[in-house]
Design a protein around this motif. Structure first.
Motif, short mmCIF file in Angstrom:
data_model
loop_
_atom_site.label_atom_id
_atom_site.label_comp_id
_atom_site.label_asym_id
_atom_site.label_seq_id
_atom_site.Cartn_x
_atom_site.Cartn_y
_atom_site.Cartn_z
N LYS A 60 0.83 -1.21 0.00
CA LYS A 60 0.00 0.00 0.00
C LYS A 60 0.86 1.26 0.00
O LYS A 60 0.53 2.25 -0.67
CB LYS A 60 -0.94 -0.01 1.20
CG LYS A 60 -2.07 -1.03 1.08
CD LYS A 60 -3.02 -0.95 2.26
CE LYS A 60 -4.19 -1.91 2.09
NZ LYS A 60 -5.14 -1.86 3.24
N GLU A 61 1.96 1.23 0.74
CA GLU A 61 2.87 2.37 0.75
C GLU A 61 3.53 2.55 -0.62
O GLU A 61 3.70 3.68 -1.09
CB GLU A 61 3.95 2.17 1.82
CG GLU A 61 4.96 3.28 1.94
CD GLU A 61 4.39 4.60 2.42
OE1 GLU A 61 5.13 5.61 2.38
OE2 GLU A 61 3.22 4.64 2.83
N ARG A 119 0.98 4.23 -2.72
CA ARG A 119 0.85 5.65 -2.37
C ARG A 119 1.98 6.48 -2.98
O ARG A 119 1.75 7.59 -3.46
CB ARG A 119 0.86 5.80 -0.85
CG ARG A 119 0.60 7.23 -0.35
CD ARG A 119 0.77 7.33 1.14
NE ARG A 119 2.16 7.20 1.54
CZ ARG A 119 3.06 8.18 1.47
NH1 ARG A 119 2.71 9.36 0.98
NH2 ARG A 119 4.29 7.98 1.87
N ASP A 141 -3.41 6.13 -7.82
CA ASP A 141 -4.46 5.47 -7.03
C ASP A 141 -4.09 4.01 -6.81
O ASP A 141 -3.40 3.40 -7.64
CB ASP A 141 -5.81 5.56 -7.77
CG ASP A 141 -6.98 5.14 -6.88
OD1 ASP A 141 -6.85 5.19 -5.64
OD2 ASP A 141 -8.03 4.75 -7.44
N THR A 142 -4.54 3.46 -5.69
CA THR A 142 -4.37 2.04 -5.40
C THR A 142 -5.74 1.46 -5.07
O THR A 142 -6.44 1.95 -4.17
CB THR A 142 -3.43 1.81 -4.20
OG1 THR A 142 -2.15 2.35 -4.49
CG2 THR A 142 -3.30 0.33 -3.89
#
Length: 436
Positions: free
Chosen positions: A36-37, A40, A45-46
């Motif tokens: 997730k990092e 980011r 967008d994730t």
């Protein structure tokens, strides 16, 4: 926390022949947070699909495995556009949706422009289920491990000391060896599980860190129950819980009879394989000779079994967290097993596959051996002050090896055939051995 794996994720993104990426590792090693990092930092967008959190997402793969239909359904369910260039599509806990794992083959073949990362635990990813196949050759792989000592120092002490440790300038580092050794003592108790390290950095509370380690061990036990066949469950638990006592012996070779009186290899081989598949143990095989290729001399009947993290090993063994303030005690506890565990973790995180050697009479033993471009590098781990290296000399003479490594608390010293590497610099031991 800054992880070295971030650079590997960035390199994957920029690779021209990029395939969907599977990130694997034991639970609690920080896979979800780091992906997730990465999203980011590197993407606009994730979009995260967590198959454990929301089981309804498994229906994405109920029809066919056409990646464009799957993308469309994800967009409809989430209300977010998935741009091939600017969106990271993250399938978390992918082991809960085995057909999702199979779908990565078709993302590779039919929709390679999308950035797809899947993460899951070793055990779930290793399961084979009827009618489903693993996408062999159609995915890139990245394995996460607990934080290395350098990563721990970066989190606990900042970039300046961590950068110096990474560079490995021994003339500079020896001047602050006392500072580095204090951090190493902490690392020997805290270990490298990200949640535990984060708590230590925030509070410095050793007792709370031990409590968190206990929670992780309980979570592992619960996962055994979830994934392993019932017929193997108790044997897995017995073998897992025996690791501290196995390593506490002078000869750390795994002994089946120490798990259960009268036990033989055939009683526990499959259970041990499941523990390996789950990523909670490292098996270090014995070799009969320190010659290339090491795999050609492997003794299939003898091995050492280590835990995945030295902090968890200390918690399993009941090592008092106060051992960190008592001189060099933490390095010598239960026959130096924690120190060997630490050295092994550093090597494994570098992609090494260490073995160990002992002669037939048992009078000489080398803790680890590494393969290098110049041949075999034998490594002796010294937890105490006794720095005699009889076994190293025996091995070097027997197998005509001209460079060996001894790692201990003593300062760096190159004596030609023998290099003493401080424990806190063991990540550089191969480079030092090849420097001549």
């Amino acid at each position: 926390m800054e992880r070295t794996c971030m650079a590997e994720l960035v390199a994957w993104k920029g690779r021209s022949g990029r395939k969907p990426l599977i990130v694997k590792g034991a639970r609690q090693t920080g896979k979800t947070w780091l992906v997730k990092e990465f999203g980011r930092r590197q993407f606009a967008d994730t979009v995260t699909i967590d198959f454990m959190l929301d089981e309804s997402y498994k229906s994405l793969f109920a029809q066919d495995l056409d990646p464009r239909r799957i993308i469309t359904q994800i967009e409809l369910r989430t209300g977010r556009r998935i741009d091939p260039e600017d969106t990271l599509l993250f399938f978390d806990e992918i082991q809960e949706a085995p057909r999702g794992l199979t779908s990565l083959k078709y993302f590779c073949e039919q929709a390679p422009e999308y950035h797809v990362v899947a993460a899951g635990s070793y055990m779930g990813l290793g399961l084979r289920r009827e009618g489903e196949s693993y996408p062999v050759g159609k995915v890139d792989m990245l394995t996460f491990y607990p934080l290395t000592f350098e990563e721990f120092v970066r989190a606990a002490a900042g970039d300046v000391l961590a950068d110096a440790l990474e560079a490995g300038d021994m003339a500079l580092l020896d001047s602050v060896a006392d500072v580095i050794e204090r951090h190493l003592k902490d690392y020997m108790v805290i270990g490298g599980m990200p949640e535990v390290v984060a708590e230590f950095v925030a509070s410095g509370d050793y007792a709370e860190c031990r409590r968190l380690q206990g929670d992780i061990l309980q979570a592992y036990d619960a996962d055994f129950s979830k994934h392993a066949p019932v017929r193997l469950l108790e044997r897995m638990r017995m073998a897992w819980r025996s690791i501290p006592s196995q390593l506490a012996h002078e000869n750390k070779k795994f002994v089946y009879g120490a798990v259960r009186p009268g036990a033989r290899a055939r009683d526990f081989e499959e259970a041990l394989q499941w523990l390996e598949d789950y990523g909670v143990v490292y098996k270090v095989p014995r070799v009969a000779a320190l010659r290339l290729p090491l795999g050609g001399y492997e003794d299939l009947s003898a091995f050492k079994l280590f835990c995945c993290d030295l902090g968890l090993l200390g918690a399993m063994a009941g090592l008092p967290e106060t051992a960190v303030i008592d001189g060099s005690r933490v390095f010598t506890e239960f026959k130096g097993a924690l120190t060997e565990q630490y050295v092994l973790q550093e090597y494994v995180a570098q992609g090494e596959q260490p073995v160990y050697w002992s002669n037939d009479s048992g009078s000489a033993e080398i803790d680890f051996a590494l393969t290098s471009s110049r041949g075999i590098i034998p490594v002796e781990v010294k937890a105490g002050e006794n720095l005699r290296s009889k076994s190293l000399r025996v091995a070097c003479e027997k197998f005509c090896i001209d460079r060996a490594v001894r790692t201990s608390l003593s300062p760096y010293r190159d004596d030609g055939w023998l290099i003493n590497v401080p424990l806190w610099a063991v990540m550089h031991s191969k480079r030092f051995a090849l420097s001549q």
